[in-house]
Write a protein that holds these residues in place. Structure first.
Motif, PDB file in Angstrom:
ATOM      1  N   ILE A  66      57.163  56.259  20.238  1.00 32.53           N
ATOM      2  CA  ILE A  66      57.060  55.385  19.058  1.00 32.53           C
ATOM      3  C   ILE A  66      57.506  56.129  17.807  1.00 32.53           C
ATOM      4  CG2 ILE A  66      55.441  54.138  17.574  1.00 32.53           C
ATOM      5  CD1 ILE A  66      53.824  53.477  20.097  1.00 32.53           C
ATOM      6  N   ILE A  67      57.072  57.398  17.682  1.00 29.68           N
ATOM      7  CA  ILE A  67      57.445  58.186  16.502  1.00 29.68           C
ATOM      8  C   ILE A  67      58.952  58.413  16.458  1.00 29.68           C
ATOM      9  CG2 ILE A  67      57.251  60.467  15.428  1.00 29.68           C
ATOM     10  CD1 ILE A  67      54.371  60.579  16.484  1.00 29.68           C
ATOM     11  N   TYR A  68      59.535  58.851  17.563  1.00 32.52           N
ATOM     12  CA  TYR A  68      60.973  59.116  17.591  1.00 32.52           C
ATOM     13  C   TYR A  68      61.780  57.838  17.417  1.00 32.52           C
ATOM     14  CZ  TYR A  68      60.138  63.907  19.129  1.00 32.52           C
ATOM     15  OH  TYR A  68      59.746  65.221  19.193  1.00 32.52           O
ATOM     16  N   ASN A  69      61.259  56.724  17.921  1.00 37.38           N
ATOM     17  CA  ASN A  69      61.962  55.452  17.768  1.00 37.38           C
ATOM     18  C   ASN A  69      61.984  55.009  16.310  1.00 37.38           C
ATOM     19  OD1 ASN A  69      63.322  53.104  18.834  1.00 37.38           O
ATOM     20  ND2 ASN A  69      61.416  51.973  18.531  1.00 37.38           N
ATOM     21  N   LYS A  70      60.856  55.196  15.608  1.00 36.34           N
ATOM     22  CA  LYS A  70      60.806  54.835  14.188  1.00 36.34           C
ATOM     23  C   LYS A  70      61.694  55.742  13.345  1.00 36.34           C
ATOM     24  CE  LYS A  70      56.270  52.614  14.116  1.00 36.34           C
ATOM     25  NZ  LYS A  70      54.904  52.597  13.498  1.00 36.34           N
ATOM     26  N   LEU A  71      61.876  56.987  13.801  1.00 36.68           N
ATOM     27  CA  LEU A  71      62.752  57.925  13.090  1.00 36.68           C
ATOM     28  C   LEU A  71      64.218  57.749  13.475  1.00 36.68           C
ATOM     29  CD1 LEU A  71      60.601  61.192  13.307  1.00 36.68           C
ATOM     30  CD2 LEU A  71      60.927  59.718  11.313  1.00 36.68           C
ATOM     31  N   GLY A  72      64.504  56.835  14.393  1.00 35.70           N
ATOM     32  CA  GLY A  72      65.875  56.574  14.806  1.00 35.70           C
ATOM     33  C   GLY A  72      66.479  57.678  15.657  1.00 35.70           C
ATOM     34  N   MET A  73      65.646  58.409  16.395  1.00 33.65           N
ATOM     35  CA  MET A  73      66.126  59.539  17.189  1.00 33.65           C
ATOM     36  C   MET A  73      66.269  59.214  18.673  1.00 33.65           C
ATOM     37  SD  MET A  73      64.000  62.695  15.501  1.00 33.65           S
ATOM     38  CE  MET A  73      64.202  63.128  13.757  1.00 33.65           C
ATOM     39  N   VAL A  74      65.822  58.028  19.096  1.00 31.81           N
ATOM     40  CA  VAL A  74      65.977  57.644  20.498  1.00 31.81           C
ATOM     41  C   VAL A  74      67.461  57.443  20.783  1.00 31.81           C
ATOM     42  CG1 VAL A  74      65.486  55.868  22.217  1.00 31.81           C
ATOM     43  CG2 VAL A  74      63.695  56.605  20.638  1.00 31.81           C
ATOM     44  N   GLY A  75      67.928  57.975  21.885  1.00 36.56           N
ATOM     45  CA  GLY A  75      69.347  57.925  22.212  1.00 36.56           C
ATOM     46  C   GLY A  75      70.063  59.199  21.857  1.00 36.56           C
ATOM     47  N   THR A  76      69.321  60.163  21.269  1.00 31.59           N
ATOM     48  CA  THR A  76      69.891  61.465  20.928  1.00 31.59           C
ATOM     49  C   THR A  76      69.149  62.551  21.710  1.00 31.59           C
ATOM     50  OG1 THR A  76      68.392  61.955  19.079  1.00 31.59           O
ATOM     51  CG2 THR A  76      70.324  60.580  18.604  1.00 31.59           C
ATOM     52  N   TYR A  77      69.623  63.781  21.559  1.00 30.83           N
ATOM     53  CA  TYR A  77      68.982  64.909  22.242  1.00 30.83           C
ATOM     54  C   TYR A  77      67.815  65.492  21.443  1.00 30.83           C
ATOM     55  CZ  TYR A  77      73.129  64.929  25.230  1.00 30.83           C
ATOM     56  OH  TYR A  77      74.124  64.585  26.100  1.00 30.83           O
ATOM     57  N   ILE A  78      67.609  65.017  20.236  1.00 27.62           N
ATOM     58  CA  ILE A  78      66.572  65.591  19.371  1.00 27.62           C
ATOM     59  C   ILE A  78      65.183  65.522  20.005  1.00 27.62           C
ATOM     60  CG2 ILE A  78      65.397  65.383  17.140  1.00 27.62           C
ATOM     61  CD1 ILE A  78      68.038  64.549  15.916  1.00 27.62           C
ATOM     62  N   PRO A  79      64.756  64.381  20.586  1.00 26.27           N
ATOM     63  CA  PRO A  79      63.416  64.353  21.199  1.00 26.27           C
ATOM     64  C   PRO A  79      63.272  65.308  22.380  1.00 26.27           C
ATOM     65  CG  PRO A  79      64.227  62.122  20.830  1.00 26.27           C
ATOM     66  CD  PRO A  79      65.387  63.048  20.599  1.00 26.27           C
ATOM     67  N   LEU A  80      64.381  65.669  23.010  1.00 31.38           N
ATOM     68  CA  LEU A  80      64.333  66.571  24.151  1.00 31.38           C
ATOM     69  C   LEU A  80      64.323  68.038  23.737  1.00 31.38           C
ATOM     70  CD1 LEU A  80      66.965  64.797  26.449  1.00 31.38           C
ATOM     71  CD2 LEU A  80      64.481  64.498  26.449  1.00 31.38           C
ATOM     72  N   ILE A  81      64.781  68.320  22.505  1.00 35.48           N
ATOM     73  CA  ILE A  81      64.945  69.699  22.058  1.00 35.48           C
ATOM     74  C   ILE A  81      63.918  70.080  20.997  1.00 35.48           C
ATOM     75  CG2 ILE A  81      66.518  71.319  20.913  1.00 35.48           C
ATOM     76  CD1 ILE A  81      68.844  69.724  22.118  1.00 35.48           C
ATOM     77  N   LEU A  82      63.709  69.211  20.026  1.00 31.72           N
ATOM     78  CA  LEU A  82      62.896  69.535  18.851  1.00 31.72           C
ATOM     79  C   LEU A  82      61.488  70.046  19.174  1.00 31.72           C
ATOM     80  CD1 LEU A  82      62.886  69.584  15.753  1.00 31.72           C
ATOM     81  CD2 LEU A  82      62.022  67.222  15.808  1.00 31.72           C
ATOM     82  N   PRO A  83      60.734  69.409  20.091  1.00 29.91           N
ATOM     83  CA  PRO A  83      59.359  69.902  20.351  1.00 29.91           C
ATOM     84  C   PRO A  83      59.302  71.351  20.806  1.00 29.91           C
ATOM     85  CG  PRO A  83      59.679  67.722  21.306  1.00 29.91           C
ATOM     86  CD  PRO A  83      61.032  68.191  20.869  1.00 29.91           C
ATOM     87  N   HIS A  84      60.356  71.837  21.421  1.00 31.96           N
ATOM     88  CA  HIS A  84      60.348  73.206  21.935  1.00 31.96           C
ATOM     89  C   HIS A  84      60.539  74.248  20.827  1.00 31.96           C
ATOM     90  CE1 HIS A  84      60.383  71.852  26.124  1.00 31.96           C
ATOM     91  NE2 HIS A  84      61.213  70.910  25.721  1.00 31.96           N
ATOM     92  N   TRP A  85      60.865  73.806  19.628  1.00 27.95           N
ATOM     93  CA  TRP A  85      61.019  74.731  18.501  1.00 27.95           C
ATOM     94  C   TRP A  85      59.730  74.882  17.709  1.00 27.95           C
ATOM     95  CZ3 TRP A  85      65.218  77.732  17.112  1.00 27.95           C
ATOM     96  CH2 TRP A  85      66.356  77.568  17.901  1.00 27.95           C
ATOM     97  N   PHE A  86      58.624  74.365  18.266  1.00 32.42           N
ATOM     98  CA  PHE A  86      57.335  74.492  17.595  1.00 32.42           C
ATOM     99  C   PHE A  86      56.287  75.104  18.522  1.00 32.42           C
ATOM    100  CE2 PHE A  86      59.604  71.245  15.270  1.00 32.42           C
ATOM    101  CZ  PHE A  86      59.343  71.583  13.947  1.00 32.42           C
ATOM    102  N   GLY A  87      56.760  75.884  19.489  1.00 31.08           N
ATOM    103  CA  GLY A  87      55.852  76.608  20.364  1.00 31.08           C
ATOM    104  C   GLY A  87      55.410  75.791  21.560  1.00 31.08           C
ATOM    105  N   GLN A  88      55.273  76.466  22.708  1.00 33.68           N
ATOM    106  CA  GLN A  88      54.756  75.854  23.927  1.00 33.68           C
ATOM    107  C   GLN A  88      53.507  76.627  24.340  1.00 33.68           C
ATOM    108  OE1 GLN A  88      56.426  73.025  25.484  1.00 33.68           O
ATOM    109  NE2 GLN A  88      57.281  73.125  23.425  1.00 33.68           N
ATOM    110  N   ALA A  89      52.412  75.920  24.518  1.00 29.65           N
ATOM    111  CA  ALA A  89      51.106  76.566  24.710  1.00 29.65           C
ATOM    112  C   ALA A  89      51.113  77.554  25.874  1.00 29.65           C
ATOM    113  CB  ALA A  89      50.033  75.495  24.930  1.00 29.65           C
ATOM    114  N   PHE A  90      51.729  77.187  26.980  1.00 24.81           N
ATOM    115  CA  PHE A  90      51.724  78.065  28.147  1.00 24.81           C
ATOM    116  C   PHE A  90      52.396  79.395  27.844  1.00 24.81           C
ATOM    117  CE2 PHE A  90      53.941  79.681  31.920  1.00 24.81           C
ATOM    118  CZ  PHE A  90      52.884  79.851  32.790  1.00 24.81           C
ATOM    119  N   PHE A  91      53.537  79.345  27.179  1.00 21.52           N
ATOM    120  CA  PHE A  91      54.280  80.568  26.892  1.00 21.52           C
ATOM    121  C   PHE A  91      53.667  81.340  25.728  1.00 21.52           C
ATOM    122  CE2 PHE A  91      57.449  77.642  28.785  1.00 21.52           C
ATOM    123  CZ  PHE A  91      57.693  78.372  29.939  1.00 21.52           C
TER     124      PHE A  91
END
Length: 280
Positions: free
Chosen positions: A131-156
């Protein structure tokens, strides 16, 4: 006693060999299936040796769909996977450095919150994120697949924290005496010493992201932007004939990047673990 030990070793090695063959058999079956036609795959049962070596399956599979070759799908996967892995390494290292070397309010609380996020199934946050990415107009791009990984991953982050606490604090103190700041200490001292943790992160994160199917399925809506994992599904058609030979051929090729990454970094992983010598 010596005879019993020898028999025990023989039994152990035999068990490991049989167990290893059972584990690798599905992969071998897929690889050899890439050289068979549909009837040979369906009726060939568990036979690994193809009656005829049908290399044309690779050419057929590489043609892709709708004028889009598998080279495009491989390029898309490399872009998404490489940027996600780079972001995971850099951001997780920074967060781990903050938790281990910087004192701030409620550090223990935020560390517990970070650990708690590992217990949340990804399906729970899937709809809110969409819903957040859709409202930001990012659905259909690679941003939702890449952006979250630039803010840390708990396991790593947790993995790097465990390694970073073994690095002596005296190194930081000596660097402070030489006029280094927290940023330069991280960049010039801590980050280079994190090689074992970084290599482990690269291998695991690359593997996870390369095989990711749900993310591309949710956020990508144009065939020319599909990743390999999503493109492989396009071979299966419930309303017409499925080309299993071409599917297995492209599945075999899709294993190569992960295999190459493991071969390249495995040496550094083993060396780092065996020679780090920073425990106390």
């Amino acid at each position: 006693m010596t005879r019993k030990k020898q028999l025990g070793k023989i039994f152990l090695h035999a068990f490991i060999i049989v167990f290893g063959l059972c584990m690798i058999y599905p992969v071998l079956w897929m690889v050899t299936g890439s050289l068979k036609n549909n009837s040979e795959i369906i009726t060939g049962s568990l036979n690994l040796i193809p009656p005829a070596w049908r290399w044309e399956n690779f050419a057929t599979g590489w043609k892709g769909f709708g004028g889009i070759t598998f080279g495009t799908f491989f390029k898309n996967s490399l872009i998404v996977t490489s940027l996600s892995t780079l972001g995971t390494v850099l951001s997780s290292a920074c967060v781990a450095y903050a938790f281990t070397r910087i004192n701030f309010k409620f550090k223990g609380f935020w560390f517990a919150v970070m650990l708690a996020t590992m217990m949340i199934p990804g399906q729970i946050i899937l709809i809110p994120q969409y819903i957040i990415y859709n409202k930001l107009g990012m659905v259909g791009t690679y941003i939702p697949l890449i952006l979250p990984h630039w803010f840390g991953q708990a396991f790593f982050i947790y993995q790097m924290v465990q390694f970073m606490v073994s690095i002596p604090q005296e190194l930081d103190e000596a660097a402070y005496m030489d006029g280094c700041t927290k940023y330069s200490i991280f960049a010039k001292i801590i980050f280079p010493l994190l090689k074992p943790a970084i290599v482990t992160t690269i291998i695991i994160q690359f593997y996870w992201k390369w095989d990711d199917f749900m993310g591309p399925l949710i956020y990508l809506n144009k065939p020319q932007s599909y990743t390999v994992s999503l493109a492989l599904k396009m071979f299966a058609d419930s309303s017409s004939r499925t080309d299993f030979g071409a599917m297995f051929a492209m599945s075999t090729l899709s294993l190569l990047p992960v295999f190459i990454i493991f071969l390249v970094f495995n040496k550094y992983l083993v060396e780092g673990i065996s020679t780090s010598g920073l425990k106390g």
